[in-house]
Design a protein around this motif. Structure first.
Motif, PDB file in Angstrom:
ATOM      1  N   UNK A   1       0.867  -1.309   0.169  1.00  0.00           N
ATOM      2  CA  UNK A   1      -0.095   0.013   0.206  1.00  0.00           C
ATOM      3  C   UNK A   1       0.587   1.287  -0.168  1.00  0.00           C
ATOM      4  N   UNK A   2       1.984   1.237   1.033  1.00  0.00           N
ATOM      5  CA  UNK A   2       2.822   2.473   0.964  1.00  0.00           C
ATOM      6  C   UNK A   2       3.517   2.656  -0.543  1.00  0.00           C
ATOM      7  N   UNK A   3       3.797   1.548  -0.909  1.00  0.00           N
ATOM      8  CA  UNK A   3       4.611   1.699  -2.194  1.00  0.00           C
ATOM      9  C   UNK A   3       3.703   2.077  -3.503  1.00  0.00           C
ATOM     10  N   UNK A   4       2.441   1.696  -3.450  1.00  0.00           N
ATOM     11  CA  UNK A   4       1.482   2.258  -4.343  1.00  0.00           C
ATOM     12  C   UNK A   4       1.180   3.672  -4.088  1.00  0.00           C
ATOM     13  N   UNK A   5       1.054   4.268  -2.846  1.00  0.00           N
ATOM     14  CA  UNK A   5       0.625   5.767  -2.410  1.00  0.00           C
ATOM     15  C   UNK A   5       1.929   6.608  -2.748  1.00  0.00           C
ATOM     16  N   UNK A   6       3.059   5.871  -2.198  1.00  0.00           N
ATOM     17  CA  UNK A   6       4.476   6.749  -2.165  1.00  0.00           C
ATOM     18  C   UNK A   6       5.149   6.858  -3.636  1.00  0.00           C
ATOM     19  N   UNK A   7       4.998   5.678  -4.429  1.00  0.00           N
ATOM     20  CA  UNK A   7       5.653   5.792  -5.629  1.00  0.00           C
ATOM     21  C   UNK A   7       5.014   5.717  -6.932  1.00  0.00           C
ATOM     22  N   UNK A   8       4.115   4.747  -6.954  1.00  0.00           N
ATOM     23  CA  UNK A   8       3.271   4.398  -8.417  1.00  0.00           C
ATOM     24  C   UNK A   8       2.172   5.365  -8.688  1.00  0.00           C
ATOM     25  N   UNK A   9       1.462   5.782  -7.545  1.00  0.00           N
ATOM     26  CA  UNK A   9       0.387   6.926  -7.966  1.00  0.00           C
ATOM     27  C   UNK A   9       1.078   8.234  -7.966  1.00  0.00           C
TER      28      UNK A   9
END
Lengths: 148, 179
Positions: free
Chosen positions: A86-94
């Protein structure tokens, strides 16, 4: 009794800020003499609390039924691995267009993938092992980003 | 009864069952029915969660619901129970603070619009799209509030005198022409 802020370090709540759009004089008087509500307002608040409780329950039951995210399906809602992803999605991907496209594609395909996974213990185990490698990669990437 | 008839009857029953499941899913859960149409394809990601802006604004907000659109951006929805089916400035300010807090804490992009879902006394729920205030407008409002509480600024009265009739503090108020 003067009213104090509800948050930490004198934080102001969104509701307290919202009162600025109704009556500033009321904010001043409530600060000086304490919050006061009429019987009618008390009834309205009780009705509001009940409606919010139902609204939350509707949301929770909806979210519980979906089980559409692979990590949640494999590791569980509050597992460390799920939180890292989730953190990777919010901090990097999005934060980039390609990442948002990947997340969108994932959201569209994950429900059917989850439906297959829950039917096969072997597929679930294989996905778990694969995702652990992905989680390790995500952790490494986040750590490198934080260092820079 | 021949095997082919059994096969066709079983197939028909299966088709009817699948049709019923499809209709049930289409009708959707209470949560889906309560969504604004614009969020039909969005995912519900946060409910009743508290977010903080941190410094220098130091504000805290509890969201009712936050949805994630297919492109990744977040959209806020606030539930209100009231007799009049309309959003107010108070809703816009509350949602604007929520937007800043969610953006600050999650780092995600939050849309500059939101929805106020009004539940009336008859139990009807209608959603209204509202445009939110930006960071500077909220910061100004925060400073003004502090000025009023510190006694440095003169507070404004409610725009409608009708609102004053329902105020529990009206007996302490010095508003002119207040009956």
């Amino acid at each position: 009794m003067p009213r104090k802020g509800h948050g930490r370090r004198g934080e102001v709540t969104a509701k307290e800020m919202a009162e600025m759009g109704f009556c500033e004089k009321r904010i001043q008087l409530a600060h000086l003499y304490g919050e006061q509500v009429t019987h009618e307002q008390q009834k309205d608040r009780a009705r509001g609390q009940l409606a919010h409780q139902r609204y939350l329950e509707d949301g929770l039951s909806s979210r519980g039924d979906r089980r559409c995210f692979v990590a949640t399906c494999v590791f569980g809602q509050d597992a460390l691995e799920t939180q890292v992803l989730r953190q990777y999605r919010d901090a990097v991907l999005l934060r980039c267009r390609l990442g948002r496209w990947i997340v969108g594609l994932y959201y569209r395909t994950s429900p059917s993938l989850c439906a297959h996974l829950v039917r096969s213990a072997a597929a679930m185990d294989a996905t778990r092992r694969l995702l652990r490698v992905v989680v390790a990669g995500c952790l490494l990437h986040i750590a490198r980003r934080d260092e820079q | 009864m021949t095997p082919s008839v059994v096969f066709w009857v079983a197939g028909l029953v299966l088709a009817l069952l699948l049709g019923a499941v499809w209709l049930f899913r289409r009708k959707g859960s209470a949560e889906r029915r309560s969504r604004p149409p614009e969020l039909a394809r969005a995912d519900l990601v946060y409910m009743e969660e508290t977010f903080r802006t941190g410094g220098p604004l130091w504000m805290v907000a509890k969201v009712d619901r936050v949805y994630r659109l297919p492109d990744g951006a977040l959209v806020l929805v606030e539930l209100k129970t009231r007799r009049r089916d309309r959003p107010y400035l108070t809703d816009i300010i509350q949602l604007s603070v929520q937007r800043l807090a969610v953006a600050a804490q999650t780092g995600a992009s939050v849309e500059p619009y939101a929805f106020v879902s009004v539940l009336d006394t008859a139990g009807r729920l209608r959603s209204h799209r509202v445009h939110l205030l930006d960071l500077n407008e909220i910061a100004d409002l925060r400073r003004r509030r502090k000025g009023i509480l510190d006694g440095q600024l003169r507070p404004a009265y409610a725009t409608s005198e009708a609102a004053c009739r329902q105020c529990a503090l009206r007996h302490k108020c010095d508003r002119p022409r207040l009956s």
